[in-house]
Scaffold this motif. Structure first.
Motif, short mmCIF file in Angstrom:
data_model
loop_
_atom_site.label_atom_id
_atom_site.label_comp_id
_atom_site.label_asym_id
_atom_site.label_seq_id
_atom_site.Cartn_x
_atom_site.Cartn_y
_atom_site.Cartn_z
N GLU A 131 -1.56 -2.90 -0.04
CA GLU A 131 -1.60 -3.95 0.67
C GLU A 131 -3.09 -4.30 0.75
O GLU A 131 -3.72 -5.55 0.64
CB GLU A 131 -1.09 -4.00 2.14
CG GLU A 131 0.40 -4.00 2.16
CD GLU A 131 0.86 -5.35 1.51
OE1 GLU A 131 0.43 -6.48 1.99
OE2 GLU A 131 1.91 -5.38 1.08
N ALA A 132 -3.83 -3.44 1.19
CA ALA A 132 -5.33 -3.62 1.33
C ALA A 132 -6.00 -4.02 0.05
O ALA A 132 -6.87 -4.97 -0.04
CB ALA A 132 -6.23 -2.34 1.68
N VAL A 133 -5.79 -3.41 -1.12
CA VAL A 133 -6.18 -3.79 -2.59
C VAL A 133 -5.54 -5.13 -2.63
O VAL A 133 -6.58 -5.86 -3.42
CB VAL A 133 -5.92 -2.74 -3.40
CG1 VAL A 133 -6.17 -3.25 -4.87
CG2 VAL A 133 -6.45 -1.60 -3.34
N LYS A 134 -4.41 -5.42 -2.62
CA LYS A 134 -3.93 -6.71 -3.01
C LYS A 134 -4.50 -7.78 -2.09
O LYS A 134 -4.92 -8.89 -2.71
CB LYS A 134 -2.29 -6.58 -2.78
CG LYS A 134 -1.84 -8.14 -3.17
CD LYS A 134 -0.31 -8.10 -2.74
CE LYS A 134 0.20 -9.58 -2.79
NZ LYS A 134 1.59 -9.49 -2.57
N ASN A 135 -4.69 -7.51 -0.79
CA ASN A 135 -5.35 -8.52 0.06
C ASN A 135 -6.63 -8.69 -0.22
O ASN A 135 -7.29 -9.87 -0.20
CB ASN A 135 -5.25 -8.09 1.47
CG ASN A 135 -3.85 -8.21 2.05
OD1 ASN A 135 -3.02 -9.12 1.65
ND2 ASN A 135 -3.67 -7.33 3.22
N ASP A 136 -7.58 -7.68 -0.60
CA ASP A 136 -8.95 -7.87 -0.90
C ASP A 136 -9.04 -8.73 -2.04
O ASP A 136 -9.95 -9.79 -2.26
CB ASP A 136 -9.58 -6.67 -1.26
CG ASP A 136 -10.13 -5.90 -0.08
OD1 ASP A 136 -9.90 -6.37 1.02
OD2 ASP A 136 -10.30 -4.59 -0.13
N ILE A 137 -8.21 -8.61 -3.18
CA ILE A 137 -8.23 -9.62 -4.56
C ILE A 137 -7.59 -10.97 -3.99
O ILE A 137 -8.43 -11.88 -4.20
CB ILE A 137 -7.23 -9.00 -5.47
CG1 ILE A 137 -7.86 -7.65 -6.12
CG2 ILE A 137 -7.16 -10.00 -6.72
CD1 ILE A 137 -6.93 -6.87 -6.91
N VAL A 138 -6.64 -11.24 -3.27
CA VAL A 138 -6.13 -12.30 -2.65
C VAL A 138 -7.29 -12.93 -1.91
O VAL A 138 -7.62 -14.44 -2.36
CB VAL A 138 -4.82 -12.46 -2.28
CG1 VAL A 138 -4.38 -13.65 -1.52
CG2 VAL A 138 -3.62 -11.90 -3.14
N GLN A 161 -2.73 -0.24 -9.23
CA GLN A 161 -2.30 -0.94 -10.61
C GLN A 161 -1.61 -2.06 -10.04
O GLN A 161 -1.69 -3.33 -10.46
CB GLN A 161 -1.81 0.07 -11.61
CG GLN A 161 -2.73 0.85 -12.23
CD GLN A 161 -2.12 1.65 -13.51
OE1 GLN A 161 -1.06 1.19 -13.77
NE2 GLN A 161 -2.85 2.68 -13.84
N GLN A 162 -0.47 -1.75 -9.33
CA GLN A 162 0.68 -2.79 -9.03
C GLN A 162 -0.09 -3.82 -8.04
O GLN A 162 0.32 -4.93 -8.26
CB GLN A 162 1.76 -2.14 -8.40
CG GLN A 162 3.00 -2.95 -8.24
CD GLN A 162 3.38 -3.38 -9.54
OE1 GLN A 162 3.60 -2.58 -10.41
NE2 GLN A 162 3.51 -4.53 -9.87
N ALA A 163 -0.75 -3.46 -7.14
CA ALA A 163 -1.57 -4.32 -6.32
C ALA A 163 -2.30 -5.45 -7.08
O ALA A 163 -2.42 -6.52 -6.73
CB ALA A 163 -2.34 -3.67 -5.20
N ALA A 169 -0.55 -12.70 -9.28
CA ALA A 169 0.94 -13.71 -9.57
C ALA A 169 0.70 -15.14 -9.27
O ALA A 169 0.11 -15.56 -8.32
CB ALA A 169 1.99 -12.80 -8.80
N GLY A 170 1.17 -15.83 -10.40
CA GLY A 170 1.19 -17.44 -10.05
C GLY A 170 -0.16 -17.87 -10.47
O GLY A 170 -0.57 -19.05 -10.29
#
Length: 189
Positions: A131-138, A161-163, A169-170
């Motif tokens: 969640e943190a890695v995904k949120n940082d990128i987003v 990797q998945q994050a 996405a999109g």
């Protein structure tokens, strides 16, 4: 200026990414490092910036507090986290005084300090949860300049990797994995 990062405790495996970022940078670039810990990687970047002669603002985003996975790790390995505070950070980076700015916040709180399309280079090496890695990128994508780069550490971890993939996405952006250790996202839109 001679490198002194080897004298600072911690982990650091992306010197080539930092060297590349400085080589690509133009004057007045903005670099942001999420997850500076005790300053090992920060010290390396400061010396690269100093030696380049370029005017680059370098922000080290780290709450300098035991949060999340650090709090759990500190219980298991308290000696590793000894000296993890802002006063010790500044003392360790004394030779690079004036070449960095410590932003004592989580990345979630720090993102609001940056204008859209203002960041040239972003290193993500803070909270390593999905969640943190995904949120940082987003959260930081809108803050990135076209032509800028987001990189991240520990991409050998499947959740990271998945994050990185899910965060894009999109979008038309792609994530590349380097040496199975780091991820690289070039901002093309």
């Amino acid at each position: 200026m001679e490198h002194f990062y080897e004298n600072i405790p911690g982990w650091f495996s992306y010197d080539y990414l930092y060297k590349d970022a400085v080589e690509r940078a133009e004057d007045n670039a903005l670099f942001v490092e999420i997850g500076s810990f005790k300053g090992r990687s920060s010290a390396y970047m400061c010396v690269e910036i100093a030696n380049s002669g370029k005017k680059i603002q370098f922000d080290c985003v780290d709450p300098q507090k035991l949060l999340g996975h650090y709090a759990q790790s500190a219980e298991e390995q308290p000696d590793v986290f000894e000296g993890y505070n802002s006063e010790s950070f500044h003392r360790r980076l004394e030779p690079a005084k004036g070449l960095y700015r410590l932003v004592e916040k989580t990345s979630v709180d720090a993102v609001s300090e940056y204008k859209d399309r203002s960041i040239d280079f972003l290193m993500i090496d803070g909270d390593h949860s999905y969640e943190a890695v995904k949120n940082d990128i987003v959260n930081f994508l809108p803050k990135m300049k076209v032509g800028g780069v987001i990189v991240g550490d520990d991409a050998f971890v499947p959740e990271i990797q998945q994050a990185a993939k899910d965060a894009l996405a999109g979008t038309e952006l792609e994530v590349n994995f380097i040496h199975g250790i780091h991820f690289w996202i070039e901002i093309t839109e």
